[in-house]
Write a protein that holds these residues in place. Structure first.
Motif, PDB file in Angstrom:
ATOM      1  N   THR A   9       4.006 -16.105   1.678  1.00 51.70           N
ATOM      2  CA  THR A   9       4.208 -15.501   0.355  1.00 51.70           C
ATOM      3  C   THR A   9       2.958 -14.760  -0.104  1.00 51.70           C
ATOM      4  O   THR A   9       3.035 -13.641  -0.615  1.00 51.70           O
TER       5      THR A   9
ATOM      6  N   HIS B  47       0.580 -13.543   1.795  1.00 53.56           N
ATOM      7  CA  HIS B  47       0.396 -12.366   2.644  1.00 53.56           C
ATOM      8  C   HIS B  47       1.308 -11.230   2.202  1.00 53.56           C
ATOM      9  O   HIS B  47       0.892 -10.070   2.128  1.00 53.56           O
ATOM     10  N   THR B  48       2.559 -11.558   1.885  1.00 53.18           N
ATOM     11  CA  THR B  48       3.506 -10.530   1.442  1.00 53.18           C
ATOM     12  C   THR B  48       3.072  -9.915   0.121  1.00 53.18           C
ATOM     13  O   THR B  48       3.133  -8.693  -0.070  1.00 53.18           O
ATOM     14  N   THR B  49       2.592 -10.754  -0.805  1.00 55.28           N
ATOM     15  CA  THR B  49       2.139 -10.253  -2.104  1.00 55.28           C
ATOM     16  C   THR B  49       0.962  -9.302  -1.942  1.00 55.28           C
ATOM     17  O   THR B  49       0.923  -8.230  -2.560  1.00 55.28           O
TER      18      THR B  49
ATOM     19  N   HIS C 189       0.153  -7.623   0.742  1.00 53.22           N
ATOM     20  CA  HIS C 189       0.627  -6.422   1.430  1.00 53.22           C
ATOM     21  C   HIS C 189       1.298  -5.469   0.450  1.00 53.22           C
ATOM     22  O   HIS C 189       1.038  -4.247   0.466  1.00 53.22           O
ATOM     23  N   ASP C 190       2.143  -5.972  -0.409  1.00 50.88           N
ATOM     24  CA  ASP C 190       2.838  -5.132  -1.385  1.00 50.88           C
ATOM     25  C   ASP C 190       1.849  -4.497  -2.355  1.00 50.88           C
ATOM     26  O   ASP C 190       1.977  -3.321  -2.712  1.00 50.88           O
ATOM     27  N   PHE C 191       0.859  -5.278  -2.786  1.00 52.59           N
ATOM     28  CA  PHE C 191      -0.151  -4.771  -3.708  1.00 52.59           C
ATOM     29  C   PHE C 191      -0.945  -3.641  -3.061  1.00 52.59           C
ATOM     30  O   PHE C 191      -1.148  -2.577  -3.660  1.00 52.59           O
ATOM     31  N   ASN C 192      -1.376  -3.871  -1.800  1.00 53.05           N
ATOM     32  CA  ASN C 192      -2.128  -2.836  -1.089  1.00 53.05           C
ATOM     33  C   ASN C 192      -1.288  -1.585  -0.865  1.00 53.05           C
ATOM     34  O   ASN C 192      -1.795  -0.464  -0.979  1.00 53.05           O
ATOM     35  N   GLN C 193       0.001  -1.784  -0.573  1.00 54.17           N
ATOM     36  CA  GLN C 193       0.851  -0.629  -0.298  1.00 54.17           C
ATOM     37  C   GLN C 193       1.019   0.244  -1.540  1.00 54.17           C
ATOM     38  O   GLN C 193       1.076   1.470  -1.440  1.00 54.17           O
ATOM     39  N   GLN C 194       1.073  -0.368  -2.700  1.00 53.07           N
ATOM     40  CA  GLN C 194       1.151   0.409  -3.947  1.00 53.07           C
ATOM     41  C   GLN C 194      -0.094   1.273  -4.117  1.00 53.07           C
ATOM     42  O   GLN C 194      -0.002   2.440  -4.515  1.00 53.07           O
TER      43      GLN C 194
ATOM     44  N   ASP D 282       0.024   4.155  -1.505  1.00 48.95           N
ATOM     45  CA  ASP D 282       0.983   5.198  -1.882  1.00 48.95           C
ATOM     46  C   ASP D 282       0.431   6.075  -3.006  1.00 48.95           C
ATOM     47  O   ASP D 282       0.540   7.312  -2.959  1.00 48.95           O
TER      48      ASP D 282
ATOM     49  N   THR E 239      -5.728  -0.181   5.133  1.00 50.09           N
ATOM     50  CA  THR E 239      -6.156  -1.055   4.049  1.00 50.09           C
ATOM     51  C   THR E 239      -7.023  -0.268   3.070  1.00 50.09           C
ATOM     52  O   THR E 239      -7.920   0.460   3.505  1.00 50.09           O
TER      53      THR E 239
END
Length: 288
Positions: free
Chosen positions: A8, A10-12, A14-19, A22, A56
């Protein structure tokens, strides 16, 4: 249960970094919110085990014209971040600054060189010291050297006319950061802030040299009627070079007076903003 929690987290992350990634790419390095005035770049490494690319967002320190520095803090985690393990296995990385994308070679700093660089980082942002205090590992500092001929890399633009605006906006953003950093100085100008100023001077000199030796002759050949405009721009380059020299003198030393440095940055800002606006007004239509 621990594995589920780790997944969980790691997913959080990852999503934060992806925002961030983008928004960074969509706005050529300009970010909003908590990172609006942060120095960030996108670092793409090759997975140490997977062999797949991983991008990253990382904070960086300007360090002259030849390299930038990134710090593997992982927020003070007891373990090095994955991107650091990746670049140890595969030192060739890709760097995105917003305006430029280039290939680089990653070299971890050691000994006194690492300690001096980390001390500069702490001087500019005490948060780095807080991260180090949270962990027993020595937080690595990594130098990223441009690969190839030392050029600026690929401009993230679809045309030459767009490229002018992209590069100019990068200088404008750097001036915003420098002025903000200057306003926060006390009775002494920090070592890292001096490096930031000198790095900006180096980049501006290289940009204007490239225009004088390549872009302006190109335009003079294809648009002879632009001769008066190009002559004015060359004169402005000379005036800006004189202001850059004054800024260099103001910050290149341990006894730097912050008030003098701030005044030189303001003088350069006024002249450079007018120059960039005039150049865009005159040259973009010729290149469109």
């Amino acid at each position: 249960m621990p594995d589920a929690i780790d997944d969980t987290v790691h997913t959080t992350i990852h999503d934060f970094n992806q925002q961030i990634i983008d928004e960074f790419r969509a706005n050529r390095g300009r970010l909003t919110g908590m990172f609006a005035n942060a120095r960030l770049l996108l670092l793409t490494t090759t997975g140490a085990r997977s062999g797949r690319p991983h991008t990253t967002p990382v904070g960086y320190l300007p360090d002259g014209g030849e390299r930038v520095l990134v710090i593997a803090s992982a927020g003070g985690s007891p373990r090095h971040p994955a991107w650091y393990h990746n670049l140890l296995a595969h030192p060739e990385v890709t760097v995105e600054t917003g305006a430029f994308t280039y290939q680089a070679r990653a070299v971890p700093l050691t000994g006194e060189e690492r300690d001096e660089a980390f001390a500069r980082a702490v001087e500019s942002d005490p948060g780095w010291a807080e991260y180090q205090a949270k962990t027993t590992r020595t937080i690595p500092v990594v130098a990223l050297y441009e690969s190839g001929d030392g050029g600026p890399g690929t401009i993230n633009a679809g045309s030459l006319s767009e490229a002018i605006k992209v590069v100019h906006d990068a200088f404008r953003q750097e001036l915003v950061l420098l002025r903000a950093e200057m306003s926060g100085t006390g009775s002494a100008l920090g070592a890292q802030l001096r490096v930031n100023c000198l790095t900006f001077c180096h980049g501006l000199h290289n940009h204007h040299t490239g225009e004088d030796t390549a872009l302006f002759p190109f335009l003079a050949d294809r648009h002879p009627e632009s001769a008066p405009v190009l002559a004015r721009l060359r004169e402005e380059h000379e005036r800006i070079a004189a202001l850059v020299a004054e800024l260099r003198r103001a910050v290149d030393g341990t006894a730097t007076d912050p008030a003098t440095a701030r005044a030189e940055v303001e003088r350069l800002t006024v002249e450079l903003e007018a120059h960039l606006a005039y150049e865009e007004e005159q040259l973009i239509p010729l290149l469109a």
